[in-house]
Each structure stands twice: as structure tokens, then as C-alpha cells.
Design a protein around this motif. Sequence first.
Motif, PDB file in Angstrom:
ATOM      1  N   ALA A 108      30.796  13.265   7.219  1.00  0.00           N
ATOM      2  CA  ALA A 108      31.236  12.954   8.575  1.00  0.00           C
ATOM      3  C   ALA A 108      30.056  13.143   9.511  1.00  0.00           C
ATOM      4  O   ALA A 108      29.251  14.058   9.337  1.00  0.00           O
ATOM      5  CB  ALA A 108      32.388  13.868   8.978  1.00  0.00           C
ATOM      6  N   VAL A 109      29.956  12.270  10.489  1.00  0.00           N
ATOM      7  CA  VAL A 109      28.930  12.372  11.527  1.00  0.00           C
ATOM      8  C   VAL A 109      29.643  12.346  12.866  1.00  0.00           C
ATOM      9  O   VAL A 109      30.446  11.445  13.131  1.00  0.00           O
ATOM     10  CB  VAL A 109      27.895  11.220  11.414  1.00  0.00           C
ATOM     11  N   VAL A 110      29.357  13.348  13.692  1.00  0.00           N
ATOM     12  CA  VAL A 110      30.008  13.451  14.998  1.00  0.00           C
ATOM     13  C   VAL A 110      28.985  13.809  16.078  1.00  0.00           C
ATOM     14  O   VAL A 110      27.970  14.436  15.805  1.00  0.00           O
ATOM     15  CB  VAL A 110      31.164  14.482  15.006  1.00  0.00           C
ATOM     16  N   CYS A 111      29.299  13.415  17.289  1.00  0.00           N
ATOM     17  CA  CYS A 111      28.535  13.819  18.472  1.00  0.00           C
ATOM     18  C   CYS A 111      29.547  14.059  19.582  1.00  0.00           C
ATOM     19  O   CYS A 111      30.224  13.120  20.025  1.00  0.00           O
ATOM     20  CB  CYS A 111      27.522  12.757  18.882  1.00  0.00           C
ATOM     21  N   GLY A 112      29.673  15.310  19.993  1.00  0.00           N
ATOM     22  CA  GLY A 112      30.649  15.656  21.018  1.00  0.00           C
ATOM     23  C   GLY A 112      30.395  14.977  22.346  1.00  0.00           C
ATOM     24  O   GLY A 112      31.320  14.516  23.018  1.00  0.00           O
TER      25      GLY A 112
END
Length: 193
Positions: A108-112
Motif C-alpha cells: 500500500a502507498v499512502v500520502c496523508g
Amino acid sequence: MQRAVILASTSRYRRELLARLRLPFDVQAPEVDETALAGETPRALAERLALEKANAVATHFPEAVVIGSDQVADLAGEALGKPGDHARATTQLQRMSGQTLVFQTAVAVVCGATGFTQRDLASVRVTFRDLSEAAIETYLRAEQPYDCAGSAKSEGLGIALLNTIESDDPTALVGLPLIRTARMLRAAGIALL
């Protein structure tokens, strides 16, 4: 200016794999309970934990692009995790002898800050050859793969335990599917190459 990249993992294997992309990154340990939920399939467990790990670190570093990953060995629907010690590794390998497993490796790749979230899963079918007690013992003493899902360390002597590996992402079995990871990092705005 490119956002910082953080690997939400304490795995040395994932750290070594991500380094292949030659981009600067930091490592942060995610504080996530890895216990399977009641009735959760190995695939669902890997996908949930990858996202939970990324989100746990992204909470503390909202401006960064955070990568989470998890791997679960699936033996006929049963999740086999990291054995932790020699006795459990022996038991796992005895059970896997002559069997075909699916290693479910989720990323998973996330950026808040941007609200970016992507998750993907690479399934790797692995068929083990029939393993003698002596082969299991020799392998375990040489590799000590107690921190590897299903006691399988294919990047070392563990390759001698196998008959076949079927995958569309060759790094997935080691613990981080780099083809998928690179695709998601590009989508999150991280320049590669």
C-alpha cells in the motif's frame, strides 16, 4: 520538490528491495497488531496489514509518501506467518513439503497530505519439493529464516526447497513487489529514473 518517501517496515528484506529503486527513503516501524481477524483469509490479512502499516506511519508523517507491505503464506486457506523459532519453522516446512502454497504479498502507498491511497497484491504460487528431515534441518541451520513468512527464504538456500515459482512480480516472494510499488510511487508523484 519531491515528497519524502518512508518505508513502514522493520524488515531488512523490504529495505534491501526498496533500495533497488535508488531513491532516498527513511524507515519507520509501524505499530500495528498483526493478529488475523476471525474468518479473515490470508489474502485479506495481507491487504489489511499493508494498508494499516502505511496509515499508521502516515499519521505521524502526513507530508510523506508512505509504503506499507505485508506477506502471508497461504497453505490451503490457512495463514502461515513468521515462525519466530526453529521448532515452529520445522513444523511449517514439514507441512509445506510437497505442497503448493500461495504467498500473498500486499503493498500500500499512502500520502496523508494529498489523500493518495493505493493498494495492490501480488500472489506467488510456490510448489515445494518433498523435503526430508535432513534437508529441513540443513536449510534451517544455514538460513535461520525465522523472520520469513512460511520459513521460506527463496533468495538464499531456500531456493533448493522449491520445485516451481509462478509470479508476475519476481520480488514479491522476497517481501515487496517492486513492479507494483514503483507503479504506485509514480502515481503518488515520486519520480523514478
